[in-house]
Design a protein around this motif. Structure first.
Motif, PDB file in Angstrom:
ATOM      1  N   LYS A 131      12.845  12.592  75.363  1.00 10.10           N
ATOM      2  CA  LYS A 131      12.644  14.309  75.304  1.00 10.10           C
ATOM      3  C   LYS A 131      13.495  14.993  73.947  1.00 10.10           C
ATOM      4  CE  LYS A 131       9.340  14.977  79.218  1.00 10.10           C
ATOM      5  NZ  LYS A 131       9.629  15.254  80.329  1.00 10.10           N
ATOM      6  N   LEU A 132      14.948  13.980  74.085  1.00 12.16           N
ATOM      7  CA  LEU A 132      15.850  14.992  73.762  1.00 12.16           C
ATOM      8  C   LEU A 132      16.189  14.069  72.047  1.00 12.16           C
ATOM      9  CD1 LEU A 132      18.103  15.603  76.063  1.00 12.16           C
ATOM     10  CD2 LEU A 132      17.241  17.235  75.581  1.00 12.16           C
ATOM     11  N   CYS A 133      15.454  13.143  72.487  1.00 18.01           N
ATOM     12  CA  CYS A 133      16.148  12.479  70.960  1.00 18.01           C
ATOM     13  C   CYS A 133      15.175  13.839  69.305  1.00 18.01           C
ATOM     14  CB  CYS A 133      14.794  10.865  71.408  1.00 18.01           C
ATOM     15  SG  CYS A 133      15.596  10.047  69.609  1.00 18.01           S
ATOM     16  N   PHE A 134      16.052  13.648  68.259  1.00 15.43           N
ATOM     17  CA  PHE A 134      15.336  14.415  67.475  1.00 15.43           C
ATOM     18  C   PHE A 134      14.192  13.360  67.151  1.00 15.43           C
ATOM     19  CE2 PHE A 134      20.268  15.963  67.908  1.00 15.43           C
ATOM     20  CZ  PHE A 134      19.822  16.856  68.214  1.00 15.43           C
ATOM     21  N   ILE A 135      15.101  11.776  67.161  1.00 19.23           N
ATOM     22  CA  ILE A 135      13.835  10.763  66.186  1.00 19.23           C
ATOM     23  C   ILE A 135      12.727  10.363  67.156  1.00 19.23           C
ATOM     24  CG2 ILE A 135      13.547   8.887  65.302  1.00 19.23           C
ATOM     25  CD1 ILE A 135      15.917  10.581  63.720  1.00 19.23           C
ATOM     26  N   ALA A 136      13.243  10.771  68.419  1.00 19.55           N
ATOM     27  CA  ALA A 136      11.351  10.680  68.681  1.00 19.55           C
ATOM     28  C   ALA A 136      10.021  11.158  69.136  1.00 19.55           C
ATOM     29  CB  ALA A 136      11.560  10.150  70.496  1.00 19.55           C
ATOM     30  N   ASN A 137      11.485  12.842  69.052  1.00 23.20           N
ATOM     31  CA  ASN A 137      10.623  13.999  69.326  1.00 23.20           C
ATOM     32  C   ASN A 137       9.753  14.402  67.242  1.00 23.20           C
ATOM     33  OD1 ASN A 137      10.950  14.925  71.004  1.00 23.20           O
ATOM     34  ND2 ASN A 137      12.625  15.557  71.138  1.00 23.20           N
ATOM     35  N   SER A 138      10.261  13.810  66.560  1.00 25.34           N
ATOM     36  CA  SER A 138       9.599  13.076  64.639  1.00 25.34           C
ATOM     37  C   SER A 138       8.456  12.667  64.670  1.00 25.34           C
ATOM     38  CB  SER A 138      11.011  12.610  64.312  1.00 25.34           C
ATOM     39  OG  SER A 138      11.655  14.135  63.515  1.00 25.34           O
ATOM     40  N   CYS A 139       8.365  11.657  65.516  1.00 22.09           N
ATOM     41  CA  CYS A 139       7.179  10.740  64.867  1.00 22.09           C
ATOM     42  C   CYS A 139       5.943  10.817  66.488  1.00 22.09           C
ATOM     43  CB  CYS A 139       7.873   8.831  66.029  1.00 22.09           C
ATOM     44  SG  CYS A 139       9.197   8.770  65.713  1.00 22.09           S
ATOM     45  N   ASN A 140       4.448  10.137  65.658  1.00 17.66           N
ATOM     46  CA  ASN A 140       3.995  10.526  66.271  1.00 17.66           C
ATOM     47  C   ASN A 140       3.013   9.272  66.626  1.00 17.66           C
ATOM     48  OD1 ASN A 140       3.413   8.839  63.635  1.00 17.66           O
ATOM     49  ND2 ASN A 140       1.239   9.854  62.405  1.00 17.66           N
ATOM     50  N   PHE A 141       3.246   8.190  66.980  1.00 14.19           N
ATOM     51  CA  PHE A 141       3.670   7.254  67.823  1.00 14.19           C
ATOM     52  C   PHE A 141       4.033   7.285  69.600  1.00 14.19           C
ATOM     53  CE2 PHE A 141       6.339   5.926  64.801  1.00 14.19           C
ATOM     54  CZ  PHE A 141       7.290   6.148  65.435  1.00 14.19           C
ATOM     55  N   LYS A 142       3.503   5.829  70.068  1.00 12.71           N
ATOM     56  CA  LYS A 142       4.151   6.065  72.062  1.00 12.71           C
ATOM     57  C   LYS A 142       5.465   5.162  71.611  1.00 12.71           C
ATOM     58  CE  LYS A 142       0.371   3.374  72.772  1.00 12.71           C
ATOM     59  NZ  LYS A 142      -0.168   2.769  74.251  1.00 12.71           N
ATOM     60  N   ILE A 143       6.270   5.830  72.347  1.00 12.47           N
ATOM     61  CA  ILE A 143       8.124   5.536  72.601  1.00 12.47           C
ATOM     62  C   ILE A 143       7.619   4.955  73.920  1.00 12.47           C
ATOM     63  CG2 ILE A 143       9.991   5.811  72.182  1.00 12.47           C
ATOM     64  CD1 ILE A 143       9.683   7.622  69.966  1.00 12.47           C
ATOM     65  N   LEU A 144       7.775   3.745  74.166  1.00 12.30           N
ATOM     66  CA  LEU A 144       8.179   3.023  75.730  1.00 12.30           C
ATOM     67  C   LEU A 144       9.119   2.664  76.256  1.00 12.30           C
ATOM     68  CD1 LEU A 144       4.708   0.800  75.032  1.00 12.30           C
ATOM     69  CD2 LEU A 144       4.440   3.571  76.201  1.00 12.30           C
ATOM     70  N   HIS A 145       9.260   2.858  77.119  1.00  9.48           N
ATOM     71  CA  HIS A 145      10.869   2.689  78.006  1.00  9.48           C
ATOM     72  C   HIS A 145      10.907   1.597  79.275  1.00  9.48           C
ATOM     73  CE1 HIS A 145      11.476   6.759  76.115  1.00  9.48           C
ATOM     74  NE2 HIS A 145      12.242   6.017  74.675  1.00  9.48           N
ATOM     75  N   THR A 146      10.914   0.531  79.020  1.00  9.67           N
ATOM     76  CA  THR A 146      11.247  -0.247  79.592  1.00  9.67           C
ATOM     77  C   THR A 146      13.290  -0.294  80.264  1.00  9.67           C
ATOM     78  OG1 THR A 146       9.607  -1.415  79.777  1.00  9.67           O
ATOM     79  CG2 THR A 146      10.836  -2.675  80.936  1.00  9.67           C
ATOM     80  N   ALA A 147      13.624   0.555  80.930  1.00 10.55           N
ATOM     81  CA  ALA A 147      15.505   0.447  81.034  1.00 10.55           C
ATOM     82  C   ALA A 147      15.492  -0.382  82.949  1.00 10.55           C
ATOM     83  CB  ALA A 147      15.723   1.452  81.528  1.00 10.55           C
ATOM     84  N   THR A 148      16.944  -1.411  82.561  1.00 13.20           N
ATOM     85  CA  THR A 148      17.485  -1.601  83.591  1.00 13.20           C
ATOM     86  C   THR A 148      18.807  -1.148  83.529  1.00 13.20           C
ATOM     87  OG1 THR A 148      16.263  -4.094  82.687  1.00 13.20           O
ATOM     88  CG2 THR A 148      17.965  -3.920  83.873  1.00 13.20           C
ATOM     89  N   CYS A 149      18.895  -1.064  85.075  1.00 10.52           N
ATOM     90  CA  CYS A 149      20.225  -0.985  84.762  1.00 10.52           C
ATOM     91  C   CYS A 149      21.439  -1.374  85.831  1.00 10.52           C
ATOM     92  CB  CYS A 149      20.367   0.639  84.954  1.00 10.52           C
ATOM     93  SG  CYS A 149      21.640   1.676  85.814  1.00 10.52           S
ATOM     94  N   THR A 150      22.075  -1.364  85.935  1.00  5.90           N
ATOM     95  CA  THR A 150      23.055  -2.597  87.314  1.00  5.90           C
ATOM     96  C   THR A 150      24.545  -1.415  87.088  1.00  5.90           C
ATOM     97  OG1 THR A 150      24.607  -3.900  85.274  1.00  5.90           O
ATOM     98  CG2 THR A 150      22.087  -4.489  86.193  1.00  5.90           C
ATOM     99  N   ALA A 151      25.609  -2.080  87.885  1.00 10.41           N
ATOM    100  CA  ALA A 151      26.406  -1.295  88.100  1.00 10.41           C
ATOM    101  C   ALA A 151      27.510  -2.604  87.750  1.00 10.41           C
ATOM    102  CB  ALA A 151      26.115  -0.802  89.969  1.00 10.41           C
ATOM    103  N   GLY A 152      28.714  -2.551  87.449  1.00  9.58           N
ATOM    104  CA  GLY A 152      29.602  -3.294  87.454  1.00  9.58           C
ATOM    105  C   GLY A 152      30.756  -3.215  87.013  1.00  9.58           C
TER     106      GLY A 152
END
Length: 152
Positions: A131-152
């Motif tokens: 929601k904060l990303c300037f570029i994503a806010n300028s696009c007219n198509f879906k932007i999907l995220h599949t995130a993985t997070c680990t601790a190291g």
């Protein structure tokens, strides 16, 4: 009152006088005080496959902007990010007339943080970063995220 920021670029292209049948698509984009970008069309569109193309640059812009937005929201939540990688895919559809558009981009960020108790929070912050990303806010198509997070 919103703040306005002006970005400038200069594009340079010249014909290849030895090629009369089609235009060579290689060109250079310059930015003040930065190295030049050598760009072409994608291989599918008869460009030089050894050079970056506008589609590459769009994916790169989305990945970079999302990462910077994510790091920002992590800092607000005192999450210490140790590493961040992403592998994005973008779907471009063309029609019979030669027109086309991106229909979606899928980001696959892999993040390592130092505190395993914050993994769930870190994963949830990708939506806020989008929601904060300037570029994503300028696009007219879906932007999907599949995130993985680990601790190291």
């Amino acid at each position: 009152m919103p703040l306005k920021h002006l970005f400038k670029a200069i594009l340079n292209w010249q014909t290849d006088r030895n090629s009369v049948k089609r235009y060579i698509k290689n060109h250079t984009v310059s930015f003040e005080d930065k190295s030049d970008l050598k760009i072409s069309a994608a291989k599918a569109f008869k460009g030089d496959p050894s050079l970056h193309n506008p589609e590459d640059l769009l994916l790169s812009s989305l990945m970079s902007c999302h990462m910077m937005s994510f790091l920002y929201v992590c800092s607000l939540h005192q999450i210490n990010v140790l590493s961040y990688t992403d592998s994005a895919t973008g779907t471009l559809e063309t029609d019979q007339k030669g027109s086309g558009r991106f229909t979606e981009v899928h980001l696959h960020p892999v993040v390592t943080i130092d505190n395993p108790k914050q993994i769930e929070l870190a994963n949830s912050l990708h939506q806020k970063a989008n929601k904060l990303c300037f570029i994503a806010n300028s696009c007219n198509f879906k932007i999907l995220h599949t995130a993985t997070c680990t601790a190291g």
